[in-house]
Design a protein around this motif. Sequence first.
Motif, PDB file in Angstrom:
ATOM      1  N   ARG A 131      17.070  62.536  19.205  1.00  9.23           N
ATOM      2  CA  ARG A 131      16.810  61.354  20.033  1.00  9.23           C
ATOM      3  C   ARG A 131      16.924  61.687  21.522  1.00  9.23           C
ATOM      4  NH1 ARG A 131      19.753  56.255  16.876  1.00  9.23           N
ATOM      5  NH2 ARG A 131      18.742  56.614  14.853  1.00  9.23           N
ATOM      6  N   VAL A 132      17.961  62.408  21.884  1.00 14.71           N
ATOM      7  CA  VAL A 132      18.152  62.757  23.286  1.00 14.71           C
ATOM      8  C   VAL A 132      17.004  63.634  23.777  1.00 14.71           C
ATOM      9  CG1 VAL A 132      19.646  63.953  24.921  1.00 14.71           C
ATOM     10  CG2 VAL A 132      20.662  62.517  23.136  1.00 14.71           C
ATOM     11  N   ASP A 133      16.604  64.597  22.979  1.00 17.93           N
ATOM     12  CA  ASP A 133      15.494  65.479  23.368  1.00 17.93           C
ATOM     13  C   ASP A 133      14.199  64.692  23.530  1.00 17.93           C
ATOM     14  OD1 ASP A 133      17.197  67.625  23.330  1.00 17.93           O
ATOM     15  OD2 ASP A 133      16.578  68.349  21.353  1.00 17.93           O
ATOM     16  N   PHE A 134      13.969  63.719  22.654  1.00 21.69           N
ATOM     17  CA  PHE A 134      12.758  62.914  22.728  1.00 21.69           C
ATOM     18  C   PHE A 134      12.736  62.113  24.029  1.00 21.69           C
ATOM     19  CE2 PHE A 134      10.057  59.239  21.824  1.00 21.69           C
ATOM     20  CZ  PHE A 134       8.972  59.836  21.210  1.00 21.69           C
ATOM     21  N   LEU A 135      13.859  61.530  24.394  1.00 27.46           N
ATOM     22  CA  LEU A 135      13.946  60.768  25.640  1.00 27.46           C
ATOM     23  C   LEU A 135      13.774  61.677  26.848  1.00 27.46           C
ATOM     24  CD1 LEU A 135      16.932  58.406  24.723  1.00 27.46           C
ATOM     25  CD2 LEU A 135      14.524  57.784  24.881  1.00 27.46           C
ATOM     26  N   HIS A 136      14.307  62.898  26.769  1.00 28.96           N
ATOM     27  CA  HIS A 136      14.123  63.857  27.855  1.00 28.96           C
ATOM     28  C   HIS A 136      12.645  64.216  28.009  1.00 28.96           C
ATOM     29  CE1 HIS A 136      18.529  65.474  28.037  1.00 28.96           C
ATOM     30  NE2 HIS A 136      18.363  64.307  28.637  1.00 28.96           N
ATOM     31  N   ASN A 137      11.953  64.373  26.903  1.00 25.89           N
ATOM     32  CA  ASN A 137      10.528  64.709  26.960  1.00 25.89           C
ATOM     33  C   ASN A 137       9.711  63.585  27.588  1.00 25.89           C
ATOM     34  OD1 ASN A 137      10.928  67.228  25.769  1.00 25.89           O
ATOM     35  ND2 ASN A 137      10.624  66.447  23.699  1.00 25.89           N
ATOM     36  N   LEU A 152      20.042  54.866  22.692  1.00 27.76           N
ATOM     37  CA  LEU A 152      20.376  55.884  21.690  1.00 27.76           C
ATOM     38  C   LEU A 152      20.510  55.283  20.298  1.00 27.76           C
ATOM     39  CD1 LEU A 152      22.981  57.960  23.720  1.00 27.76           C
ATOM     40  CD2 LEU A 152      20.608  58.542  23.242  1.00 27.76           C
ATOM     41  N   GLY A 153      20.509  53.974  20.216  1.00 29.18           N
ATOM     42  CA  GLY A 153      20.533  53.323  18.912  1.00 29.18           C
ATOM     43  C   GLY A 153      19.153  53.157  18.309  1.00 29.18           C
ATOM     44  N   CYS A 154      18.102  53.609  19.028  1.00 30.52           N
ATOM     45  CA  CYS A 154      16.726  53.494  18.544  1.00 30.52           C
ATOM     46  C   CYS A 154      16.328  54.740  17.772  1.00 30.52           C
ATOM     47  CB  CYS A 154      15.755  53.286  19.707  1.00 30.52           C
ATOM     48  SG  CYS A 154      16.038  51.782  20.649  1.00 30.52           S
ATOM     49  N   SER A 155      15.740  54.557  16.620  1.00 28.96           N
ATOM     50  CA  SER A 155      15.229  55.673  15.829  1.00 28.96           C
ATOM     51  C   SER A 155      13.924  56.179  16.439  1.00 28.96           C
ATOM     52  CB  SER A 155      14.994  55.233  14.386  1.00 28.96           C
ATOM     53  OG  SER A 155      14.248  56.200  13.678  1.00 28.96           O
ATOM     54  N   VAL A 156      13.771  57.498  16.470  1.00 33.77           N
ATOM     55  CA  VAL A 156      12.550  58.080  17.025  1.00 33.77           C
ATOM     56  C   VAL A 156      11.333  57.667  16.202  1.00 33.77           C
ATOM     57  CG1 VAL A 156      11.322  60.229  17.492  1.00 33.77           C
ATOM     58  CG2 VAL A 156      13.744  60.031  18.063  1.00 33.77           C
ATOM     59  N   LYS A 157      11.449  57.764  14.887  1.00 32.43           N
ATOM     60  CA  LYS A 157      10.298  57.501  14.012  1.00 32.43           C
ATOM     61  C   LYS A 157      10.065  56.011  13.780  1.00 32.43           C
ATOM     62  CE  LYS A 157      10.653  61.925  11.558  1.00 32.43           C
ATOM     63  NZ  LYS A 157      10.842  62.589  10.249  1.00 32.43           N
ATOM     64  N   LYS A 158      11.146  55.239  13.666  1.00 33.71           N
ATOM     65  CA  LYS A 158      11.004  53.829  13.323  1.00 33.71           C
ATOM     66  C   LYS A 158      10.812  52.932  14.546  1.00 33.71           C
ATOM     67  CE  LYS A 158      13.795  54.169   9.100  1.00 33.71           C
ATOM     68  NZ  LYS A 158      15.003  53.677   8.393  1.00 33.71           N
ATOM     69  N   ASN A 159      11.355  53.326  15.699  1.00 34.24           N
ATOM     70  CA  ASN A 159      11.309  52.471  16.888  1.00 34.24           C
ATOM     71  C   ASN A 159      10.462  53.047  18.016  1.00 34.24           C
ATOM     72  OD1 ASN A 159      14.539  52.171  15.861  1.00 34.24           O
ATOM     73  ND2 ASN A 159      13.377  50.289  16.079  1.00 34.24           N
ATOM     74  N   MET A 160      10.850  54.215  18.500  1.00 32.84           N
ATOM     75  CA  MET A 160      10.241  54.749  19.718  1.00 32.84           C
ATOM     76  C   MET A 160       8.764  55.065  19.560  1.00 32.84           C
ATOM     77  SD  MET A 160      13.257  57.270  21.121  1.00 32.84           S
ATOM     78  CE  MET A 160      14.986  56.798  21.081  1.00 32.84           C
ATOM     79  N   ASP A 165       3.139  54.474  20.869  1.00 32.72           N
ATOM     80  CA  ASP A 165       1.766  54.635  20.370  1.00 32.72           C
ATOM     81  C   ASP A 165       0.941  53.382  20.653  1.00 32.72           C
ATOM     82  OD1 ASP A 165       2.064  57.197  19.519  1.00 32.72           O
ATOM     83  OD2 ASP A 165       2.279  56.725  17.394  1.00 32.72           O
ATOM     84  N   TYR A 166       1.530  52.216  20.443  1.00 34.35           N
ATOM     85  CA  TYR A 166       0.805  50.964  20.688  1.00 34.35           C
ATOM     86  C   TYR A 166       0.458  50.822  22.162  1.00 34.35           C
ATOM     87  CZ  TYR A 166      -0.170  45.976  21.084  1.00 34.35           C
ATOM     88  OH  TYR A 166      -0.749  44.771  21.370  1.00 34.35           O
ATOM     89  N   LEU A 188      11.959  49.757  23.627  1.00 36.23           N
ATOM     90  CA  LEU A 188      12.089  50.663  22.489  1.00 36.23           C
ATOM     91  C   LEU A 188      12.779  49.989  21.308  1.00 36.23           C
ATOM     92  CD1 LEU A 188      12.993  54.004  24.279  1.00 36.23           C
ATOM     93  CD2 LEU A 188      10.787  53.265  23.401  1.00 36.23           C
ATOM     94  N   HIS A 189      13.428  48.862  21.538  1.00 35.65           N
ATOM     95  CA  HIS A 189      14.029  48.087  20.441  1.00 35.65           C
ATOM     96  C   HIS A 189      13.024  47.090  19.855  1.00 35.65           C
ATOM     97  CE1 HIS A 189      18.168  49.421  21.108  1.00 35.65           C
ATOM     98  NE2 HIS A 189      17.977  49.246  22.398  1.00 35.65           N
ATOM     99  N   ALA A 190      11.896  46.895  20.548  1.00 33.19           N
ATOM    100  CA  ALA A 190      10.982  45.816  20.201  1.00 33.19           C
ATOM    101  C   ALA A 190      10.163  46.140  18.956  1.00 33.19           C
ATOM    102  CB  ALA A 190      10.052  45.520  21.368  1.00 33.19           C
ATOM    103  N   SER A 191       9.701  45.074  18.326  1.00 32.69           N
ATOM    104  CA  SER A 191       8.748  45.190  17.223  1.00 32.69           C
ATOM    105  C   SER A 191       7.351  44.986  17.785  1.00 32.69           C
ATOM    106  CB  SER A 191       9.042  44.128  16.158  1.00 32.69           C
ATOM    107  OG  SER A 191       7.943  43.969  15.283  1.00 32.69           O
ATOM    108  N   VAL A 192       6.449  45.873  17.448  1.00 31.26           N
ATOM    109  CA  VAL A 192       5.089  45.762  17.949  1.00 31.26           C
ATOM    110  C   VAL A 192       4.461  44.446  17.513  1.00 31.26           C
ATOM    111  CG1 VAL A 192       2.765  46.724  17.805  1.00 31.26           C
ATOM    112  CG2 VAL A 192       4.730  48.251  18.096  1.00 31.26           C
TER     113      VAL A 192
END
Length: 477
Positions: A131-137, A152-160, A165-166, A188-192
């Motif tokens: 997660r930290v690496d993804f945010l750094h990128n 940091l409570g957001c999942s990379v695959k499920k949330n971010m 992408d949307y 990043l916590h939102a639902s599309v």
Amino acid sequence: MQSLPIFSLGNMKILQELLTLYFQIPKWNPRVPSLIEKKYGSIARLQYSIACKTFSSSSVESSPMNQSTTHLGRRQGGSSSWYSRPSLLEMKNERIANRARVYEFLRGLGIVPDELDGVELPGMVEVMRERVDFLHNLGLTIEDINSYPLVLGCSVKKNMIPVLDYLGKLGVRKSTFTDFLRRYPQVLHASVVVDVAPVVKYLQGMDIKPNDVPRVLERYPEVLGFKLDGTMSTSVAYLVGIGVARREIGGVLTRYPEILGMRVGRVIKPFVEYLGSLGIPKLAVARLIEKKPHILGFVLEDQVKPNVDTLLEFGVRGVLLPSMIAQYPDLIGIDLKTKLCPQQSFLNSTIGVGPEDFCRIIEKMPEVVSLIHSSIMNHVDFLKDSGFSLLQVRNMVVSMESTIQPRHQMVAKKGLKCSLGWLLNCSDEKFEERMDYDSFDTEEMEMETQFDMNTLLEPREEESSSEYEEDSDDEYV
């Protein structure tokens, strides 16, 4: 010793029924022998007794549910069977240890995890590192994460990834993601489907062009956190109520989407009413908002009122304030205290303009307070190169009205429109000579619109009556 009776086929059948009955009874009942005896007699009682002793003995020796494994998950003597699992206490202690390791990892990076207590986090350091690496990128720094550690409570695959992408498919440029997330990491916590898409649809319903929606989100990402039936709808309704044309709303919001987050009672309405108290009608304010919607971002108490006071203290006549503000609305949003004195000093050193003359200049042309010195010198040099003396330039700048009016009347008689520069950049003799021309260079006479308060109040013929009525004062508090 009395010998037991030989089991016949009939007795075997009775014994089978006895065993069946035994297993159907959930726990020991002292009435069971009497019930059986009542049905099958004394022989049944004897056979029941034998059957129970036999079952009790064999069950202890052969059943897998012996003392060591009667309760799944209970360990005895430091060992357990393959059926066992950790107890609830052991699972709790393991979760605490995992979180401690994750916290230690975050602190090692410089991240303060204090606000994460109670937030569901991954139990493995490797997942948190992802997660930290993804945010750094995405361009976010440790400081950015510390400003909103809940990200940091957001999942990379499920949330971010779904949210980003949307936004990307919508047209939000990836180059803006860093600033976008710094301003509104909550996205990043939102639902599309539930949160983001309805706001996009609402913006399009406000006549914001689909191609402009991404730019609106880039400029004001906080809009994704607003309720559709809250601040956004009331601010738009109020603007339409004071006279902003419905067909202009899309353009107004595209250029200054921050309006959608402004409280009517606290921000927009007090601003409109204050300008009204200075002598600018609401309809004129509405027209100004259509042209320069960013003026609603001027803070009334910290910018607008202090600037008005500064102009009055400097010597500007109060009766002329409405036309000055209407002609140059940015006048009440810039820092006048740091501009007026340096500008007056510069004009005094170049063409000899004194304090009183300077006030007359800004009354006629308030934009002069924001002109850069090089631009002013270009115009002064142009006039001097055209044959005007420095005194003539000064008089022209200070007493433009006496020069403009007669020349404007002559141009108007010929049915022509011209720029201020074309009107003034010549001597009286040269101007009269120009008036004798049969034709003029249209590029030289390029039109330059001059302010007229009446133009802001003229009704639009193609404009239909508003479907909104201005709400009462009690509603916007």
